[in-house]
Design an enzyme around this catalytic site. Structure first.
Site, PDB file in Angstrom:
ATOM      1  N   PRO A  78       0.815  -1.313   0.147  1.00  0.00           N
ATOM      2  CG  PRO A  78      -1.011  -1.756   1.329  1.00  0.00           C
ATOM      3  CD  PRO A  78       0.367  -2.190   0.867  1.00  0.00           C
ATOM      4  CB  CYS A  79       1.019   3.772  -2.511  1.00  0.00           C
ATOM      5  SG  CYS A  79      -0.591   4.276  -3.188  1.00  0.00           S
ATOM      6  CD  GLN A  80      -3.617   3.393   0.253  1.00  0.00           C
ATOM      7  OE1 GLN A  80      -2.485   2.815   0.543  1.00  0.00           O
ATOM      8  NE2 GLN A  80      -4.689   2.874  -0.202  1.00  0.00           N
ATOM      9  CE1 TYR A  82       6.252   3.909   3.728  1.00  0.00           C
ATOM     10  CE2 TYR A  82       4.889   2.735   2.278  1.00  0.00           C
ATOM     11  CZ  TYR A  82       5.493   2.659   3.571  1.00  0.00           C
ATOM     12  OH  TYR A  82       5.593   1.629   4.172  1.00  0.00           O
TER      13      TYR A  82
END
Length: 261
Positions: A78-80, A82
């Protein structure tokens, strides 16, 4: 030659897995919790099991289900935590699932790991990821590859992390052979003319090969059905971006197996 097998984490609609297929790497299990991407995965890989929670997935569970040696673990965690467009709470974000990826790498001990995330990860969290991989005995290298470099219409910068187990390195680095790119696997020609939509090279996963791309602004699809598709596309990994890494991994792995005979 023994085939190379991959465990796919945060699989989405299978962008990395499609690139694996092009490179000759077999996906033996998916881990994806969202219902809509699960439907897409079942459509294109009907015989590959799907696990719905990375937090409960274990080596023992995979083995109990008959999934044997895993050579590669990959996934766009998951990128949220960063993203430059979010709160950037990093490890403090409840959605920061790198520790679960790290746990699976530590217990399964694949030869290779390939990770993907947004470019904001470079300035938040990437050092910890590389440090964790080093502590597990892997040599890792990050790469910043934009989608526009492979023909997409948007920049879509992504960081890819390639890691290889130190326990399987060549004892004498000088014998590392030069990669032969002649005749290396290539994406099927049918996709070479693909027109990218909103950076989503995976759009074809929603259609048959003989169907044309639809204009998403007015395609007759009810909005409640189109929204999960947009979300899936937005989260998807462009297979053209990641394919060169996977093709290289497969070629090196083939050479390693030949040298071990």
């Amino acid at each position: 030659m023994k085939s190379m097998k991959a465990l796919s984490l945060f699989s989405g609609i299978g962008g990395i897995d499609l690139a694996c297929e092009w490179a000759g790497i077999e996906t033996v299990a998916f881990c994806e919790r969202e219902p809509f991407p699960q439907q897409v995965l079942k459509k294109h890989w009907p015989h590959v099991p799907i696990y719905d929670d990375v937090c409960t997935l274990t080596k023992e569970r995979l083995e109990a289900d008959g999934i044997g040696t895993i050579d590669l673990i990959h996934g766009g965690y998951p990128c949220q935590p960063y993203s430059l467009y979010g709160e950037r709470e990093g490890a403090e974000d409840d959605r920061a699932l790198w520790p679960e990826v790290c746990r699976l790498i530590e217990t399964i001990r694949p030869s290779w790991f390939l990770g993907e995330n947004v470019i904001g990860h470079v300035t938040l969290g990437l050092d910890e990821t590389l440090s964790d991989l080093g502590n597990l005995g892997y040599t890792a290298q990050p790469f910043d590859i934009p989608a526009v470099s492979v023909g997409a219409l948007d920049e879509r910068r992504r960081v890819f992390i390639i890691a290889y187990s130190n326990s399987e390195q060549w004892e004498t680095p000088s014998i590392f052979p030069r990669l032969n790119t002649k005749g290396s696997p290539k994406a099927p020609k049918i996709w070479s003319e693909f027109q990218f939509y909103n950076g989503g090279a995976n759009d074809f996963l929603f259609r048959k090969e003989d169907e044309s791309l639809l204009c998403r602004a007015d395609d007759g699809v009810p909005r409640e059905l189109d929204e999960p598709r947009f979300k899936a596309l937005g989260n998807a990994v462009n297979p053209y971006q990641v394919f060169p890494f996977l093709a290289g991994i497969k070629q090196i792995d083939n050479m390693m197996k030949e040298m071990q005979k």
